[in-house]
Enzyme design. Structure first.
Site, PDB file in Angstrom:
ATOM      1  N   GLU A  74     -10.368   4.180   7.142  1.00  0.00           N
ATOM      2  CA  GLU A  74      -9.207   4.974   7.583  1.00  0.00           C
ATOM      3  C   GLU A  74      -9.762   6.101   8.459  1.00  0.00           C
ATOM      4  O   GLU A  74      -9.536   6.113   9.671  1.00  0.00           O
ATOM      5  CB  GLU A  74      -8.462   5.513   6.357  1.00  0.00           C
ATOM      6  CG  GLU A  74      -7.288   6.425   6.677  1.00  0.00           C
ATOM      7  CD  GLU A  74      -6.662   7.042   5.433  1.00  0.00           C
ATOM      8  OE1 GLU A  74      -7.313   7.043   4.359  1.00  0.00           O
ATOM      9  OE2 GLU A  74      -5.522   7.546   5.529  1.00  0.00           O
ATOM     10  N   ASP A 111       2.270   3.727   2.590  1.00  0.00           N
ATOM     11  CA  ASP A 111       1.295   4.710   2.093  1.00  0.00           C
ATOM     12  C   ASP A 111       1.971   5.823   1.285  1.00  0.00           C
ATOM     13  O   ASP A 111       1.977   5.760   0.054  1.00  0.00           O
ATOM     14  CB  ASP A 111       0.451   5.270   3.251  1.00  0.00           C
ATOM     15  CG  ASP A 111      -0.958   5.649   2.837  1.00  0.00           C
ATOM     16  OD1 ASP A 111      -1.311   5.417   1.663  1.00  0.00           O
ATOM     17  OD2 ASP A 111      -1.713   6.159   3.687  1.00  0.00           O
ATOM     18  N   ASP A 112       2.508   6.841   1.950  1.00  0.00           N
ATOM     19  CA  ASP A 112       3.132   7.983   1.263  1.00  0.00           C
ATOM     20  C   ASP A 112       4.398   8.343   2.049  1.00  0.00           C
ATOM     21  O   ASP A 112       4.381   9.289   2.866  1.00  0.00           O
ATOM     22  CB  ASP A 112       2.150   9.159   1.237  1.00  0.00           C
ATOM     23  CG  ASP A 112       0.809   8.767   0.610  1.00  0.00           C
ATOM     24  OD1 ASP A 112       0.733   8.689  -0.620  1.00  0.00           O
ATOM     25  OD2 ASP A 112      -0.146   8.502   1.367  1.00  0.00           O
ATOM     26  N   HIS A 146       0.866  -1.182   0.000  1.00  0.00           N
ATOM     27  CA  HIS A 146       0.000   0.000   0.000  1.00  0.00           C
ATOM     28  C   HIS A 146       0.895   1.221   0.000  1.00  0.00           C
ATOM     29  O   HIS A 146       1.340   1.683   1.049  1.00  0.00           O
ATOM     30  CB  HIS A 146      -0.933  -0.034   1.227  1.00  0.00           C
ATOM     31  CG  HIS A 146      -1.828   1.163   1.359  1.00  0.00           C
ATOM     32  ND1 HIS A 146      -2.853   1.222   2.269  1.00  0.00           N
ATOM     33  CD2 HIS A 146      -1.845   2.347   0.709  1.00  0.00           C
ATOM     34  CE1 HIS A 146      -3.469   2.392   2.177  1.00  0.00           C
ATOM     35  NE2 HIS A 146      -2.857   3.107   1.239  1.00  0.00           N
ATOM     36  N   HIS A 157       1.586   4.927  -2.646  1.00  0.00           N
ATOM     37  CA  HIS A 157       1.135   5.708  -3.800  1.00  0.00           C
ATOM     38  C   HIS A 157       2.348   6.347  -4.448  1.00  0.00           C
ATOM     39  O   HIS A 157       3.087   7.083  -3.771  1.00  0.00           O
ATOM     40  CB  HIS A 157       0.150   6.786  -3.344  1.00  0.00           C
ATOM     41  CG  HIS A 157      -1.035   6.232  -2.603  1.00  0.00           C
ATOM     42  ND1 HIS A 157      -2.238   5.973  -3.209  1.00  0.00           N
ATOM     43  CD2 HIS A 157      -1.182   5.848  -1.298  1.00  0.00           C
ATOM     44  CE1 HIS A 157      -3.087   5.470  -2.312  1.00  0.00           C
ATOM     45  NE2 HIS A 157      -2.463   5.385  -1.146  1.00  0.00           N
ATOM     46  N   HIS A 206      -9.589   1.775  -0.337  1.00  0.00           N
ATOM     47  CA  HIS A 206      -9.350   2.435   0.949  1.00  0.00           C
ATOM     48  C   HIS A 206     -10.687   2.495   1.691  1.00  0.00           C
ATOM     49  O   HIS A 206     -11.664   3.039   1.171  1.00  0.00           O
ATOM     50  CB  HIS A 206      -8.844   3.863   0.747  1.00  0.00           C
ATOM     51  CG  HIS A 206      -7.412   3.971   0.309  1.00  0.00           C
ATOM     52  ND1 HIS A 206      -6.919   3.343  -0.792  1.00  0.00           N
ATOM     53  CD2 HIS A 206      -6.372   4.647   0.850  1.00  0.00           C
ATOM     54  CE1 HIS A 206      -5.627   3.620  -0.922  1.00  0.00           C
ATOM     55  NE2 HIS A 206      -5.273   4.419   0.059  1.00  0.00           N
TER      56      HIS A 206
HETATM   57  N1  HPA Z   1      -6.064   7.734   2.012  1.00  0.00           N
HETATM   58  C1  HPA Z   1      -6.788   8.129   0.968  1.00  0.00           C
HETATM   59  N2  HPA Z   1      -6.234   8.521  -0.156  1.00  0.00           N
HETATM   60  C2  HPA Z   1      -4.914   8.522  -0.256  1.00  0.00           C
HETATM   61  C3  HPA Z   1      -4.107   8.125   0.796  1.00  0.00           C
HETATM   62  C4  HPA Z   1      -4.723   7.703   1.988  1.00  0.00           C
HETATM   63  O1  HPA Z   1      -4.082   7.319   2.993  1.00  0.00           O
HETATM   64  N3  HPA Z   1      -2.836   8.248   0.378  1.00  0.00           N
HETATM   65  C5  HPA Z   1      -2.869   8.695  -0.872  1.00  0.00           C
HETATM   66  N4  HPA Z   1      -4.125   8.857  -1.277  1.00  0.00           N
HETATM   67 ZN    ZN Z   2      -3.299   5.023   0.735  1.00  0.00          ZN
END
Ligand code: HPA
Ligand code: ZN
Length: 351
Positions: free
Chosen positions: A200, A278-279, A17, A19, A197
């Site tokens: 969250e 994630d990022d 996971h 991006h 997703h």
């Molecule tokens: N959540 C939703 N969208 C996203 C995320 C996330 O953690 N990271 C990049 N786009």
């Molecule tokens: Zn994400």
């Protein structure tokens, strides 16, 4: 570096996971902006990194979409993908599954061909140069419309064999998975695996919709499932993987402190929990830092860390033959390091 840090960094692991457009390190962001004649609001990497302070998911997404503007040409997509994969390789990642959301770029005139060629070219190089196993997932934005999402599906069909799954991200509250039921149905009808997703910032009901209405193969995040005990039992019975991102949850204030993160509770319920980045630059950590942050907060044992890493390999979108080969690499690593953990490490090999 402590022994445990070195052990975790060296573990053959997954990142399931992440991006691509959320992986641009600050200096690369500045370089790409300069290359494309764009002026950012920040002049230095330090200033840019200093701006990575978020109140919630939306405040992050605002900056994330601003950062997307520096990715314009095929070379840009190649360079950012290559930089992430090199860094992930150094982090011990042997299987990386990367999301990209084409809508941010095609709406500004970047041809889908340029985006796909740049990303797929860098992935091929990582296979060749690092011996990594890599796969691409196409993600759509949930704050846009369902017909727009279906249009993305149409656009990427020429690359069907290069795409391992279709997913969806973006602002969650107010956009339940059910809004995209037809899109996910279309993706599955075209033979794609799917992931979304959910849970969250959104409630357990969104995770239930993901499972029961969208029939996804994995859930990205999924933390909120704990609000619905029946759903937790259902997820555990199906061994539905959750791609949890602890540092993302901390930095987006889904949890106030890492000690409050539900990771261990999710594990205790027998859920198929994986740990992911994630990022990474935005949340200050790749997979190793995520695992170490969990270890610090919860005192995870080496066995528990290996369990999380094994879960990642078991949840990867690969053939069973490849999965066996990847798991064998983990087993060999654990066997080679068993003595570093004394008697407690005897259980490391247990599956
Ligand atoms: N959540 C939703 N969208 C996203 C995320 C996330 O953690 N990271 C990049 N786009
Ligand atoms: Zn994400």
């Amino acid at each position: 570096m402590t022994d445990i840090e070195a052990f975790v960094r060296g573990l053959p692991k997954t990142d399931l996971h992440m991006h691509i457009e959320g992986s641009i390190e600050p200096q690369l962001m500045l370089d790409l902006a300069a290359r494309n004649g764009l002026k950012l609001r920040w002049d230095t990497a330090e200033a840019l990194r200093g701006a990575y302070q978020f109140q919630n998911l939306q405040s992050f997404l605002d900056l994330y979409f601003e950062g997307c503007k520096v990715l314009v040409t095929e070379r840009d997509f190649h360079d950012v993908t290559r930089a992430y994969l090199r860094r992930a390789h150094e982090d011990g990642v042997i299987r990386a599954e990367l999301f990209i959301g084409p809508q941010s770029f095609t709406e500004r005139g970047t041809p889908i061909e340029a985006l796909m060629s740049g990303v797929l070219g860098a992935m091929q190089e990582a296979r060749r140069e690092h011996g990594m196993s890599v796969g691409l997932m196409i993600s759509v934005h949930r704050h846009r419309t369902e017909p727009e999402a279906v249009a993305v599906l149409d656009q990427v069909m020429p690359w069907k064999d290069d795409i391992i799954a279709i997913g969806m991200g973006g602002a969650e509250i107010g956009t339940p998975p059910s809004k995209f039921a037809r899109f996910f149905r279309a993706a599955r009808d075209r033979g794609f695996r799917t992931t979304v997703h959910a849970g969250e910032e959104g409630p357990a009901a969104y995770v239930r919709e993901a499972l029961e209405l969208l029939h996804v193969d994995r859930i990205d995040h999924g933390n909120a499932c704990l609000g619905d005990p029946d759903l937790v039992r259902e997820l555990a019975a199906r061994r539905a993987p959750l791609t949890v991102c602890p540092l993302s949850n901390l930095r987006l204030r889904v949890v106030p402190r890492m000690q409050d993160h539900p990771l261990k509770v999710l594990m205790a319920h027998g859920l198929h929990v994986t740990v992911n980045s994630d990022d990474p630059p935005y949340f200050d950590g790749y997979v190793t830092e995520n695992l170490l942050a969990c270890r610090d907060a919860f005192g995870l044992s080496p066995e528990e860390i290996v369990r999380l890493v094994r879960n990642g390999l078991e949840a990867a979108f690969v053939t069973e033959e490849e999965r066996r080969a990847l798991l064998a690499r983990l087993d060999a690593y654990v066997a080679a390091h068993a003595d570093a953990f004394g008697a407690a490490s005897v259980g490391l090999l247990a599956t």
